[in-house]
Design a protein around this motif. Structure first.
Motif, PDB file in Angstrom:
ATOM      1  N   THR A  78     -98.864 -20.256 -26.413  1.00  0.00           N
ATOM      2  CA  THR A  78     -97.932 -19.803 -27.444  1.00  0.00           C
ATOM      3  C   THR A  78     -96.860 -18.922 -26.817  1.00  0.00           C
ATOM      4  OG1 THR A  78     -99.129 -17.772 -27.941  1.00  0.00           O
ATOM      5  CG2 THR A  78     -99.779 -19.761 -29.160  1.00  0.00           C
ATOM      6  N   PRO A  79     -95.738 -18.765 -27.497  1.00  0.00           N
ATOM      7  CA  PRO A  79     -94.784 -17.750 -27.038  1.00  0.00           C
ATOM      8  C   PRO A  79     -95.454 -16.384 -27.101  1.00  0.00           C
ATOM      9  CG  PRO A  79     -93.819 -19.136 -28.761  1.00  0.00           C
ATOM     10  CD  PRO A  79     -95.284 -19.459 -28.691  1.00  0.00           C
ATOM     11  N   ASP A  80     -94.967 -15.453 -26.310  1.00  0.00           N
ATOM     12  CA  ASP A  80     -95.488 -14.103 -26.435  1.00  0.00           C
ATOM     13  C   ASP A  80     -94.947 -13.524 -27.739  1.00  0.00           C
ATOM     14  OD1 ASP A  80     -97.104 -12.016 -25.760  1.00  0.00           O
ATOM     15  OD2 ASP A  80     -95.823 -11.241 -24.166  1.00  0.00           O
ATOM     16  N   LEU A  81     -95.612 -12.539 -28.232  1.00  0.00           N
ATOM     17  CA  LEU A  81     -95.226 -11.936 -29.498  1.00  0.00           C
ATOM     18  C   LEU A  81     -95.290 -10.423 -29.328  1.00  0.00           C
ATOM     19  CD1 LEU A  81     -94.561 -12.445 -32.501  1.00  0.00           C
ATOM     20  CD2 LEU A  81     -97.010 -12.592 -32.932  1.00  0.00           C
ATOM     21  N   ASN A  82     -94.166  -9.771 -29.523  1.00  0.00           N
ATOM     22  CA  ASN A  82     -94.101  -8.313 -29.465  1.00  0.00           C
ATOM     23  C   ASN A  82     -93.698  -7.819 -30.840  1.00  0.00           C
ATOM     24  OD1 ASN A  82     -94.469  -7.898 -26.523  1.00  0.00           O
ATOM     25  ND2 ASN A  82     -92.589  -9.099 -26.438  1.00  0.00           N
ATOM     26  N   ILE A  83     -94.576  -7.061 -31.468  1.00  0.00           N
ATOM     27  CA  ILE A  83     -94.363  -6.625 -32.840  1.00  0.00           C
ATOM     28  C   ILE A  83     -94.626  -5.122 -32.944  1.00  0.00           C
ATOM     29  CG2 ILE A  83     -95.328  -6.785 -35.190  1.00  0.00           C
ATOM     30  CD1 ILE A  83     -93.748  -9.235 -34.567  1.00  0.00           C
ATOM     31  N   ASN A  84     -93.754  -4.438 -33.659  1.00  0.00           N
ATOM     32  CA  ASN A  84     -93.989  -3.034 -33.974  1.00  0.00           C
ATOM     33  C   ASN A  84     -94.960  -2.952 -35.145  1.00  0.00           C
ATOM     34  OD1 ASN A  84     -92.213  -1.826 -32.069  1.00  0.00           O
ATOM     35  ND2 ASN A  84     -90.502  -2.489 -33.331  1.00  0.00           N
ATOM     36  N   LEU A  85     -95.910  -2.027 -35.038  1.00  0.00           N
ATOM     37  CA  LEU A  85     -96.868  -1.795 -36.107  1.00  0.00           C
ATOM     38  C   LEU A  85     -96.464  -0.553 -36.904  1.00  0.00           C
ATOM     39  CD1 LEU A  85    -100.240  -2.413 -34.225  1.00  0.00           C
ATOM     40  CD2 LEU A  85     -98.921  -4.035 -35.593  1.00  0.00           C
ATOM     41  N   ILE A  86     -96.904  -0.502 -38.138  1.00  0.00           N
ATOM     42  CA  ILE A  86     -96.513   0.621 -38.992  1.00  0.00           C
ATOM     43  C   ILE A  86     -97.112   1.950 -38.527  1.00  0.00           C
ATOM     44  CG2 ILE A  86     -96.063  -0.787 -41.028  1.00  0.00           C
ATOM     45  CD1 ILE A  86     -98.827   0.336 -42.049  1.00  0.00           C
ATOM     46  N   ASN A  87     -98.105   1.908 -37.639  1.00  0.00           N
ATOM     47  CA  ASN A  87     -98.684   3.154 -37.135  1.00  0.00           C
ATOM     48  C   ASN A  87     -97.896   3.718 -35.950  1.00  0.00           C
ATOM     49  OD1 ASN A  87     -99.407   1.583 -34.942  1.00  0.00           O
ATOM     50  ND2 ASN A  87    -101.619   1.809 -35.227  1.00  0.00           N
ATOM     51  N   GLY A  88     -96.745   3.110 -35.647  1.00  0.00           N
ATOM     52  CA  GLY A  88     -95.881   3.631 -34.583  1.00  0.00           C
ATOM     53  C   GLY A  88     -96.157   3.050 -33.211  1.00  0.00           C
ATOM     54  N   THR A  89     -97.063   2.095 -33.109  1.00  0.00           N
ATOM     55  CA  THR A  89     -97.359   1.477 -31.818  1.00  0.00           C
ATOM     56  C   THR A  89     -96.743   0.081 -31.760  1.00  0.00           C
ATOM     57  OG1 THR A  89     -99.459   0.517 -32.559  1.00  0.00           O
ATOM     58  CG2 THR A  89     -99.539   2.745 -31.620  1.00  0.00           C
ATOM     59  N   GLU A  90     -96.767  -0.497 -30.571  1.00  0.00           N
ATOM     60  CA  GLU A  90     -96.288  -1.864 -30.389  1.00  0.00           C
ATOM     61  C   GLU A  90     -97.482  -2.746 -30.056  1.00  0.00           C
ATOM     62  OE1 GLU A  90     -93.904  -3.773 -26.899  1.00  0.00           O
ATOM     63  OE2 GLU A  90     -92.441  -3.020 -28.351  1.00  0.00           O
TER      64      GLU A  90
END
Length: 168
Positions: free
Chosen positions: A8-20
């Motif tokens: 799969t493509p890589d996925l970089n997502i920001n989380l609501i807890n302030g982390t990635e």
């Protein structure tokens, strides 16, 4: 569209807890389950993710890491977290529409109180090496795989060492 057994493509997502959260940095025992939901405006998504909240320990027992993502803004995603009963679901936001297209997801234009554009639901079960095991992609909020069905399927897959299908 990504086929089973392909990376799969890589996925970089920001989380609501302030982390990635980064897919390539996940280290699940068996799978990562990426659940794409439409956003705060979707009552079907609310029901689905609230049901997910009640199943997290079952997925964890099966060695499955979970994340739920949408194209909602950070502010809207935090409102989702506050208003829905999903306290333990890792919640990502601002999944780019163009990245969603690479995953084969459908995009809708908003009507009524919906965002201008948003991503329709999808579910991706991914092996630790980032290889797609299975996917379910919808064009609207209905007809998503039931979470109990997913749990049963994962148990079967692990017990029988069942290969990914649909790669041909």
């Amino acid at each position: 569209m990504i086929k089973p057994r392909e990376k799969t493509p890589d996925l970089n997502i920001n989380l609501i807890n302030g982390t990635e959260w980064t897919l390539s940095q996940q280290d699940p025992k068996n799978f990562t389950l990426v659940i794409v939901y439409r956003g705060l405006h979707c009552p079907v998504c609310k029901k689905y993710l609230e049901n997910l909240q009640t199943k997290l320990s079952e997925f964890d027992d099966l060695g499955v890491n979970i994340i739920a993502v949408s194209s909602d803004t950070e502010e809207t995603a935090k409102k989702t977290y506050d208003e829905w009963d999903i306290g333990d679901v890792p919640l990502g936001y601002e999944f780019p529409i163009e990245e969603a297209r690479k995953w084969g997801l459908f995009i809708s234009k908003g009507i009524k109180d919906e965002p201008e554009t948003f991503i329709e639901p999808g579910l991706f079960l991914i092996r630790p090496n980032q290889e797609l095991y299975c996917a379910s992609i919808q064009t609207m909020p209905f007809a998503r795989p039931g979470l109990d069905d997913m749990i049963k399927a994962i148990k079967f897959t692990l017990k029988e060492d069942y290969p990914a299908r649909g790669e041909a």
